[in-house]
Motif scaffolding. Sequence first.
Motif, PDB file in Angstrom:
ATOM      1  N   GLY A  11       0.819  -1.216   0.000  1.00  0.00           N
ATOM      2  CA  GLY A  11       0.000   0.000   0.000  1.00  0.00           C
ATOM      3  C   GLY A  11       0.852   1.265   0.000  1.00  0.00           C
ATOM      4  O   GLY A  11       2.017   1.248   0.394  1.00  0.00           O
ATOM      5  N   GLN A  75       3.104  -6.689  -6.115  1.00  0.00           N
ATOM      6  CA  GLN A  75       1.722  -6.441  -6.505  1.00  0.00           C
ATOM      7  C   GLN A  75       1.779  -5.105  -7.250  1.00  0.00           C
ATOM      8  O   GLN A  75       1.889  -4.052  -6.632  1.00  0.00           O
ATOM      9  N   GLY A  80      -6.472  -4.404  -3.807  1.00  0.00           N
ATOM     10  CA  GLY A  80      -7.132  -4.820  -2.569  1.00  0.00           C
ATOM     11  C   GLY A  80      -6.338  -5.873  -1.807  1.00  0.00           C
ATOM     12  O   GLY A  80      -5.428  -6.504  -2.348  1.00  0.00           O
ATOM     13  N   THR A  81      -6.727  -6.060  -0.540  1.00  0.00           N
ATOM     14  CA  THR A  81      -5.970  -6.962   0.334  1.00  0.00           C
ATOM     15  C   THR A  81      -6.059  -8.426  -0.126  1.00  0.00           C
ATOM     16  O   THR A  81      -5.099  -9.184   0.030  1.00  0.00           O
ATOM     17  N   GLU A 154     -17.078  -4.758   5.388  1.00  0.00           N
ATOM     18  CA  GLU A 154     -16.296  -3.527   5.444  1.00  0.00           C
ATOM     19  C   GLU A 154     -17.213  -2.353   5.805  1.00  0.00           C
ATOM     20  O   GLU A 154     -18.395  -2.342   5.427  1.00  0.00           O
ATOM     21  N   ASN A 169     -12.264  -6.221  12.655  1.00  0.00           N
ATOM     22  CA  ASN A 169     -11.245  -7.035  11.998  1.00  0.00           C
ATOM     23  C   ASN A 169      -9.872  -6.379  12.118  1.00  0.00           C
ATOM     24  O   ASN A 169      -9.682  -5.232  11.718  1.00  0.00           O
TER      25      ASN A 169
END
Length: 450
Positions: A11, A75, A80-81, A154, A169
């Motif tokens: 990120g 990546q 996204g995760t 989310e 989370n």
Amino acid sequence: MSVALVVLAAGQGTRMNSDLPKVLHGLAGAPLVAHALRAGASLSPERVIVVTGHGADAVEAAVAALDPDAVCVRQTEQLGTGHAVLQARSALDGFAGDVVVLYGDTPFVRPETLERMAQTRAAADLVVLGFEAVDPGRYGRLVTDGADLLRIVEAKDASPDELNIRLCNSGLMMADAATLMDLLAGLSPDNAAGEYYLTDAPHAAREAGRTARVVICDEAETLGINTRAELAAAEAAFQARARAEALETGVTLQDPATTYFAYDTVIGRDAVIGPQVVFGPGVTVESDAEIRAFCHLEGAHVSRGAKVGPYARLRPGAELSEFTHVGNFVEIKNATLAEGAKVNHLSYIGDALVGAATNIGAGTITCNYDGVFKHRTEIGARVFVGSNTMLVAPVNIGDEAMTASGSVITENVPEGALAVARARQSNKPGLARRFMDKLRTLKAARKGTS
Ligand code: UD1
Ligand code: CA
């Protein structure tokens, strides 16, 4: 059970407002990603995989330095995760066991907590680390039914009811590697963020007839760093804990709020630490040593009964044996002081060996660097180095030798010898007074003409 770590570190960390990738920002003397790797190391992972993206070159260099066995996978687009974890797939080839997903920006996870996750895996296919949030804000919410985790929603996608859930989370997840990869490969990005969510995995697991559970930890452990303010708060939290631990283990901190520890600082019982002392990484201070006010130490070992400071700097490779003294405005780098050696004032000792009970006079410098190479200085036992001696390395001084103060020593000094390496003094009777009279007369004459 074999474990592979997958550490997410791709990120951008936009909210850090920085050119440095977020996971390379320092906390307690080490980059954030080092803390995640250390926490994961407690599981003795068979493989360590770090997913990089933003600032990948720098992050990969840092990871290589921290763990030469770690594998970095890129990546290239941050989708996204879930997508991030899926990038580890090829690096997991031939691996049979569990994947533990960690975040590079979440430094405080305790080994005990990872251990609890591993234990819970015996009872469920997928384990998520959750916490009761004081302010659930943007965290993903854990929708549970008794011990079972049904799904993670989310915040962006949550209903008002779901937003009221306080069980959140952390991002950490543990599951069989092959199972998790298969689940992630089936994800779609149809959600508010248009991302592949790792958090969709628990629901997908249940759909596939598998079970998911939550392990709950303290919110402080799951603290993720997103801003400089959060980084500063994390540093403060770390320091507060480290100070409390030091006091509890029998270390005297004369003004605890001004002692700064690194993640790996080790201090023995009955050591005394004065105010305003900073420990960089790699420091061990043994029992009964004293570090006086305003010292800075890194990569140094201070033995029992040694006294350091005030105002001393110990740099990497400083090895202080028992009952040594290092005083004010002294810098020691890559040098060993043998038992009872003293360097009390205004000196630089680098790339050197100082023998037992040797005394280094004020202002002594080991001239270790010629502009290209570093050279060593070896000083024997019971030597007396006169004040303001320049020791031009490479040079050796034998046991029980002396140097006259102000000497520039460029040749070895045999044991027991006195080395004098400076111009001989000559006195000119009356010259000082005559000289000053002349100058004063000159000044008066200039005033008269201006
Ligand atoms: C994520 C979780 C959320 C959880 C929170 C905890 C998802 C979808 N959401 O949200 O449930 O409460 O963490 O902090 O997982 N990353 C990548 N590649 C990507 C995206 C992210 O490597 O494509 C990395 C980031 O660098 C970061 C971590 O994954 O280390 C988490 O990403 P982030 O965007 O901060 O997730 P959150 O929105 O905080
Ligand atoms: Ca985050």
